[in-house]
Design an enzyme around this catalytic site. Structure first.
Site, mmCIF file in Angstrom:
data_model
loop_
_atom_site.group_PDB
_atom_site.id
_atom_site.type_symbol
_atom_site.label_atom_id
_atom_site.label_comp_id
_atom_site.label_asym_id
_atom_site.label_seq_id
_atom_site.Cartn_x
_atom_site.Cartn_y
_atom_site.Cartn_z
ATOM 1 N N HIS A 1 0.831 -1.218 0.000
ATOM 2 C CA HIS A 1 0.000 0.000 0.000
ATOM 3 C C HIS A 1 0.866 1.269 0.000
ATOM 4 C CE1 HIS A 1 -3.863 -2.118 0.832
ATOM 5 N NE2 HIS A 1 -3.077 -2.965 1.459
ATOM 6 N N HIS B 1 -3.911 1.162 12.119
ATOM 7 C CA HIS B 1 -3.635 -0.058 12.877
ATOM 8 C C HIS B 1 -4.961 -0.757 13.146
ATOM 9 C CE1 HIS B 1 -2.323 -2.959 15.631
ATOM 10 N NE2 HIS B 1 -2.235 -2.243 16.735
ATOM 11 N N ASN C 1 -10.282 -2.990 2.326
ATOM 12 C CA ASN C 1 -9.954 -2.982 0.903
ATOM 13 C C ASN C 1 -11.227 -2.789 0.084
ATOM 14 O OD1 ASN C 1 -7.177 -3.396 1.099
ATOM 15 N ND2 ASN C 1 -7.346 -5.629 0.976
ATOM 16 N N TYR D 1 0.705 -4.090 12.218
ATOM 17 C CA TYR D 1 0.573 -2.664 11.911
ATOM 18 C C TYR D 1 1.393 -1.774 12.852
ATOM 19 C CZ TYR D 1 -2.758 -3.846 8.356
ATOM 20 O OH TYR D 1 -3.319 -4.360 7.222
HETATM 21 FE FE1 HDD Z 1 -2.573 -4.793 5.515
HETATM 22 C C1 HDD Z 1 -1.153 -1.744 5.142
HETATM 23 C C2 HDD Z 1 -5.561 -3.568 4.266
HETATM 24 C C3 HDD Z 1 -3.885 -7.974 5.498
HETATM 25 C C4 HDD Z 1 0.172 -5.920 7.085
HETATM 26 N N1 HDD Z 1 -3.219 -2.999 4.832
HETATM 27 C C5 HDD Z 1 -2.481 -1.865 4.768
HETATM 28 C C6 HDD Z 1 -3.285 -0.796 4.250
HETATM 29 C C7 HDD Z 1 -4.513 -1.309 3.998
HETATM 30 C C8 HDD Z 1 -4.481 -2.699 4.374
HETATM 31 C C9 HDD Z 1 -5.709 -0.569 3.432
HETATM 32 C C10 HDD Z 1 -2.808 0.635 4.002
HETATM 33 C C11 HDD Z 1 -3.058 1.513 5.188
HETATM 34 C C12 HDD Z 1 -2.647 2.928 4.876
HETATM 35 O O1 HDD Z 1 -3.292 3.545 4.014
HETATM 36 O O2 HDD Z 1 -1.700 3.395 5.487
HETATM 37 N N2 HDD Z 1 -4.333 -5.616 4.919
HETATM 38 C C13 HDD Z 1 -5.462 -4.932 4.531
HETATM 39 C C14 HDD Z 1 -6.563 -5.855 4.444
HETATM 40 C C15 HDD Z 1 -6.094 -7.088 4.773
HETATM 41 C C16 HDD Z 1 -4.690 -6.943 5.092
HETATM 42 C C17 HDD Z 1 -7.987 -5.463 4.059
HETATM 43 C C18 HDD Z 1 -6.811 -8.387 4.861
HETATM 44 C C19 HDD Z 1 -8.058 -8.510 5.185
HETATM 45 N N3 HDD Z 1 -1.952 -6.620 6.141
HETATM 46 C C20 HDD Z 1 -2.653 -7.801 6.080
HETATM 47 C C21 HDD Z 1 -1.910 -8.846 6.754
HETATM 48 C C22 HDD Z 1 -0.759 -8.254 7.233
HETATM 49 C C23 HDD Z 1 -0.807 -6.865 6.828
HETATM 50 C C24 HDD Z 1 -2.364 -10.273 6.898
HETATM 51 C C25 HDD Z 1 0.370 -8.857 8.013
HETATM 52 C C26 HDD Z 1 0.267 -9.909 8.773
HETATM 53 N N4 HDD Z 1 -0.762 -3.990 5.957
HETATM 54 C C27 HDD Z 1 0.194 -4.622 6.652
HETATM 55 C C28 HDD Z 1 1.386 -3.731 6.977
HETATM 56 C C29 HDD Z 1 0.946 -2.372 6.350
HETATM 57 C C30 HDD Z 1 -0.405 -2.707 5.737
HETATM 58 C C31 HDD Z 1 2.688 -4.265 6.589
HETATM 59 C C32 HDD Z 1 1.907 -1.705 5.382
HETATM 60 C C33 HDD Z 1 1.957 -0.271 5.767
HETATM 61 C C34 HDD Z 1 1.185 -0.186 6.996
HETATM 62 O O3 HDD Z 1 0.732 -1.406 7.354
HETATM 63 O O4 HDD Z 1 0.984 0.824 7.635
HETATM 64 O O5 HDD Z 1 1.548 -3.645 8.332
#
Ligand code: HDD
Length: 705
Positions: A77, A341, A150, A364
């Site tokens: 993202h 988060h 999402n 997060y």
């Molecule tokens: Fe995630 C970012 C949505 C599964 C780990 N995720 C992130 C963002 C969105 C989502 C919209 C961007 C937030 C922003 O605008 O700053 N993610 C989802 C959805 C998931 C999902 C709808 C499943 C239902 N994500 C998911 C899993 C993991 C992560 C299973 C790790 C175990 N996601 C992250 C992250 C991020 C992230 C690495 C990257 C940047 C951030 O968090 O701030 O922690």
């Protein structure tokens, strides 16, 4: 207590809080130490042509700060854009939850929303085939609630432990970092063919949902099943949905690839310009509520994030309205530094045991610590709650609070026991009863990977199915390993035999000779993008004109469309003004060479013999019309303007107005034979065609574009 930590209860207070950080436009240039600077164009040298001296602290500070301007981009993202707005409940949900912002219909809760693509880097194009993030931070009086969702209601994997595997597979390949922001490569499809739990989500990803026309026309989903908990401690399961007031609409594949070059900021610009022009995007918050006792009532597991609850089984009930009405002032400070988060919940909202959700609860906060350089990122204005914050956290990088209390521990007597523990309104985890052995295993109830993929396929209109087949053919056509192509076709044969055969035929793989699983025949109309609500609000209309254009035709189309909320640009051969029939001039908004049909929703050609003759002799103008036709867009023509349609290679089968029938609307092509301004009929038919978004029933295969 620092002024930043005082309780602030409404959007205005949040604004005042942000204003603290604005730069005074009257102020003079200084160093970071406040020392006035009168020359920032020349470094200090020994003589005018001599070497620069290290003593120049302004030079050193300026360069050092610049060298440190970037923070790590989000690992997923990374590319996104955001906006502020507000949320208001439209009915009280007190029966289900004690979350105040969902119960009190008089309360306006400030929000910040960030939309994103998943796989690409920060500088990638907006219109790639990808999932879109839809993350909402509610600044509620009970603390921040982050709904990190999402634009698709399911996910690729069932257990968060597989997230790094999935992300490594979809990101550019490790040896050459190709392809950028694209899933059309071997490692992603290798993962898919070996991990069939991905198949349902891959159906969504290959559908038009992955190519949104606008963030304003995108649904959002919390994906997981969450809990709501009421005052009495009773819990229900809940799925969160955002439904856009403008309906769900998409671009098509040929178009998105061209937009990526013409305007890589297409979705970002659209959001910005709409808010700037006061066309505020709006969504309904809808909830699917399932009583706790119905946990086992479905033929899938509510805890499985690769499954939806079909809306025909549990309706999505509208309970509140989100409006985005303010663009950020500074992209980095706000949109880049916003930290979402999944674990930020308020009393009345709680988690379930969905294993994907559980892993996210860890990920997060962990990632923000790295990205934002330490634990004090909640002090950044965009992340600060409006609720009062008091605790014993101290110090750390970038600490901005000057805490004066002596005791930074609990219990204490030196600070009068402060802060006291909360009694009323504290968050108490739902006391779910859990029992079991520690096992590294997946529940048997998560084992069906195909039924809902089939449900999705069955629910698509014919044109949506065509786009899905084309998408699979494109993606797998870019996969160089044949066993991967075959493996995916094998899975598709479990989804639907016809789908598998069509995909196989397009990628040189032997089509399966019989179905492995019989299609269950069920469908869910709510999954299709056919028959969506639509409107002209925020739509971009191109008015093609040249010297000698009919000013009456231009005015009579442009003014009512703008009044209805559309953006309307006169596209001319060059910037400036065009002499028109009748003596006046028509102002050009954009020169033809700077735009293309793909950045517009519809095209209209006003009359004026000379204008139409010039356009007919101009390949670029003819191309705009032909390409708009190919992409299913509404096209309008008045008087001599109809001749430009005839010059474009597309008219096979389309009926156009002539002197005898006056006005004709056929497959989104609206024509009026008489000049002298658009008639009410023309405007009605043309706006109706725009509101319908696209017109698929055209013979467009032979149109080159
Ligand atoms: Fe995630 C970012 C949505 C599964 C780990 N995720 C992130 C963002 C969105 C989502 C919209 C961007 C937030 C922003 O605008 O700053 N993610 C989802 C959805 C998931 C999902 C709808 C499943 C239902 N994500 C998911 C899993 C993991 C992560 C299973 C790790 C175990 N996601 C992250 C992250 C991020 C992230 C690495 C990257 C940047 C951030 O968090 O701030 O922690």
């Amino acid at each position: 207590m620092s002024p930043l930590r005082r309780s602030r209860h409404d959007a205005q207070d949040k604004q005042r809080q942000l204003d603290r950080y604005r730069v005074d436009p009257e102020g003079r240039l200084t160093t970071d130490q406040g020392i006035p600077v009168d020359d920032t164009d020349n470094s200090v040298k020994v003589g005018e042509r001599g070497p620069t001296i290290m003593e120049d602290f302004h030079l050193r500070e300026k360069i050092t700060h610049f060298d440190h301007e970037r923070i790590p981009e989000r690992v997923v993202h990374a590319r996104g854009s955001g906006a502020y707005g507000h949320f208001r409940a439209t009915e009280s949900l007190a029966e289900y939850t004690k979350a105040e912002f969902l119960c009190d219909t008089s309360l306006e809760t400030p929000v910040f929303v960030r939309f994103s693509t998943v796989a690409g880097s920060r500088g990638s194009a907006d219109t790639v085939r990808d999932v879109r993030g839809f993350a909402t931070k509610f600044y509620t009086r009970q603390g921040n609630f982050d709904l990190v969702g999402n634009n698709m209601p399911v996910f690729f994997i069932q257990d968060g432990v597989k997230f790094p595997d999935f992300v490594h597979a979809v990101k550019p390949e490790p040896h050459n970092e190709i392809p950028q922001a694209s899933s059309a490569h071997d490692t992603l499809w290798d993962f898919v063919q070996l991990q069939p739990e991905t198949i349902h989500m891959m159906m969504w990803l290959m559908s038009d949902r992955a190519l949104p026309r606008s963030f304003r026309m995108m649904q959002g989903f919390g994906v997981h099943t969450f809990r709501l908990v009421n005052d009495a401690g009773r819990s229900v399961f809940v799925k969160f949905h955002w439904k856009p007031r403008l309906g769900v609409h998409s671009l098509i594949w040929d178009e998105v690839q061209k937009v990526a070059g013409r305007d890589p900021d297409f979705n970002r610009r659209d959001l910005w310009e709409s808010i700037d022009a006061g066309r505020y995007p709006e969504w309904d918050l809808c909830l699917q509520i399932v009583p706790e006792e119905d946990e086992q009532a479905f033929d899938f597991d509510l805890l499985d994030p690769t499954k939806i609850i079909p809306e025909e089984m549990v309706p999505a009930r509208p309970v509140g309205r989100l409006v985005l009405d303010r663009n950020p002032d500074n992209f980095f400070a706000e949109t880049e530094q916003v930290a979402f988060h999944l674990g930020n919940v308020v009393p009345g909202i709680d988690f379930t045991d969905d294993p994907l959700l559980q892993a996210r609860l860890f990920s997060y906060l962990d990632t923000q610590l790295l990205r934002l350089g330490g634990p004090n990122f909640t002090q950044l204005p965009v992340n600060q709650p409006v609720a009062e914050v008091r605790n014993h956290h101290r110090d750390g990088p970038h600490q901005t609070l000057i805490e004066t209390a002596r005791a930074a521990y609990h219990p204490n007597s030196l600070s009068g026991g402060c802060p006291a523990l909360a009694d009323e309104g504290a968050f108490r985890h739902y006391p779910e009863r859990v029992q079991g052995h520690k096992v590294r295993k997946r529940s048997e109830t998560f084992a069906d990977h195909y039924s809902q993929a089939t449900l999705f396929w069955n629910s698509m209109a014919d044109w949506e199915k065509e786009h899905i087949v084309d998408a699979f053919r494109f993606e797998l056509g870019n996969v160089t390993h044949w066993h991967i192509r075959k493996g995916v076709v094998g899975h598709l044969n479990h989804v639907d035999h016809d789908l598998a055969v069509k995909v196989a035929e397009g990628i040189g793989v032997a089509p399966p000779d019989r179905p492995v699983t019989l299609n269950h025949g069920r469908s869910s109309p709510a999954l299709s993008q056919a028959d969506q609500p639509g409107s002209v609000v925020g739509r971009k209309i191109a008015v093609l004109a040249a010297e000698g254009v009919s000013a009456d035709d231009v005015r009579s189309v442009k003014e009512p469309l703008i009044d209805q909320g559309a953006f309307c640009h006169v596209i001319g051969p060059h910037d400036g003004s065009l002499p028109s029939t009748g003596g006046g001039v028509v102002e050009v908004d954009r020169a033809l060479r700077t735009v293309s049909s793909v950045v517009y929703d519809a095209v209209v050609i006003p009359g004026g013999r000379t204008s139409v003759d010039i356009l007919t002799g101009c390949g670029d103008a003819v191309h705009v019309v032909a390409e708009a036709f190919k992409h299913g867009k509404p096209i309008g023509a008045i008087g001599e303007g109809i001749d430009l349609l005839k010059a474009a290679p597309m008219l096979e089968g389309v009926r156009l107005a002539d002197r005898h029938d006056g006005e004709v609307a056929d497959t989104g092509v609206v024509t009026q034979a008489a000049g002298g301004g658009a008639t009410r009929w023309f405007l009605h038919e043309f706006t109706d065609a725009i509101a319908k978004h696209r017109h698929w029933d055209r013979a467009k295969e032979r149109v080159p574009a």
